[in-house]
Design a protein around this motif. Structure first.
Motif, PDB file in Angstrom:
ATOM      1  N   TYR A   1       7.968   9.430   4.084  1.00  0.00           N
ATOM      2  CA  TYR A   1       6.583   9.988   3.183  1.00  0.00           C
ATOM      3  C   TYR A   1       6.194  11.460   4.126  1.00  0.00           C
ATOM      4  O   TYR A   1       6.375  12.308   2.891  1.00  0.00           O
ATOM      5  CB  TYR A   1       5.362   9.212   3.310  1.00  0.00           C
ATOM      6  CG  TYR A   1       4.071   9.858   2.823  1.00  0.00           C
ATOM      7  CD1 TYR A   1       4.376   9.906   1.078  1.00  0.00           C
ATOM      8  CD2 TYR A   1       3.255  10.727   2.717  1.00  0.00           C
ATOM      9  CE1 TYR A   1       2.878  10.414   0.775  1.00  0.00           C
ATOM     10  CE2 TYR A   1       1.927  11.503   2.706  1.00  0.00           C
ATOM     11  CZ  TYR A   1       1.835  11.078   1.562  1.00  0.00           C
ATOM     12  OH  TYR A   1       1.195  11.556   0.241  1.00  0.00           O
TER      13      TYR A   1
ATOM     14  N   ARG B   1       0.881  -1.110   0.192  1.00  0.00           N
ATOM     15  CA  ARG B   1      -0.156   0.477   0.015  1.00  0.00           C
ATOM     16  C   ARG B   1       0.840   1.040   0.049  1.00  0.00           C
ATOM     17  O   ARG B   1       2.164   1.291   0.512  1.00  0.00           O
ATOM     18  CB  ARG B   1      -0.822   0.023   1.069  1.00  0.00           C
ATOM     19  CG  ARG B   1      -2.177  -0.964   1.326  1.00  0.00           C
ATOM     20  CD  ARG B   1      -2.350  -1.063   2.312  1.00  0.00           C
ATOM     21  NE  ARG B   1      -3.900   0.153   2.556  1.00  0.00           N
ATOM     22  CZ  ARG B   1      -4.374   0.637   3.314  1.00  0.00           C
ATOM     23  NH1 ARG B   1      -4.449  -0.122   4.959  1.00  0.00           N
ATOM     24  NH2 ARG B   1      -4.984   1.790   3.114  1.00  0.00           N
ATOM     25  N   PRO B   2       0.773   2.366  -0.615  1.00  0.00           N
ATOM     26  CA  PRO B   2       1.665   3.615  -0.630  1.00  0.00           C
ATOM     27  C   PRO B   2       1.416   3.900   1.172  1.00  0.00           C
ATOM     28  O   PRO B   2       0.540   3.768   1.562  1.00  0.00           O
ATOM     29  CB  PRO B   2       0.557   4.308  -1.111  1.00  0.00           C
ATOM     30  CG  PRO B   2      -0.722   4.228  -1.660  1.00  0.00           C
ATOM     31  CD  PRO B   2      -0.329   2.457  -1.040  1.00  0.00           C
TER      32      PRO B   2
END
Length: 152
Positions: free
Chosen positions: A134, A79-80
């Motif tokens: 991120y 998953r991102p």
């Protein structure tokens, strides 16, 4: 004087006499061979069934079910990072690491549960690291966009 202190004072000689802590009488069993009727002649299933952390206890089935959390965390690797929850993965990391230590302290020691908790903690660390990287990248991109806007 309270009744509780009188009770403790009255019970003190019994504990000092160590009446409750007498050693068990020794038998000659420890000198016998285990080849005849000892644990070595039992099947693996029988030993696992009678074990304090064996097949008929929660000490075995709870870790089996907890592997689902580890597998779900591993499947989240695809998953991102922006779709992952930092709170949830932080909680899984803390749970895994704390319970890994606890599994090695409790009696009977449960190495199977310690292993699943260790892997749960490791999966959580990877996910929290992905989330942190991120967010760091997003801040850097925002700072670059602001710098570009200031130039123009």
């Amino acid at each position: 004087m309270s009744p509780a202190s009188n009770l403790f004072r009255a019970a003190r000689p019994a504990f000092r006499a160590r009446a409750f802590f007498r050693p068990k009488p020794q038998t000659g069993a420890r000198f016998q061979s285990t080849a005849a009727n000892g644990p070595a002649s039992e099947s693996w299933f029988k030993r696992m069934w009678d074990s304090p952390v064996g097949l008929k206890t929660v000490h075995f089935w709870a870790p089996c079910m907890k592997w689902a959390l580890v597998l779900a965390g591993i499947s989240d690797f695809a998953r991102p990072a922006e779709k992952l929850s930092a709170t949830q993965n932080g909680a899984l990391t803390a749970t895994g690491l704390i319970w890994t230590r606890w599994c090695l302290i409790i009696k009977p020691k449960n190495y199977f549960l310690a292993a699943v908790n260790f892997f749960l903690g490791m999966v959580g660390i990877v996910q929290v690291s992905r989330i942190a990287l991120y967010h760091q990248k997003q801040k850097r991109l925002a700072a670059e966009a602001n710098a570009e806007a200031v130039k123009q």
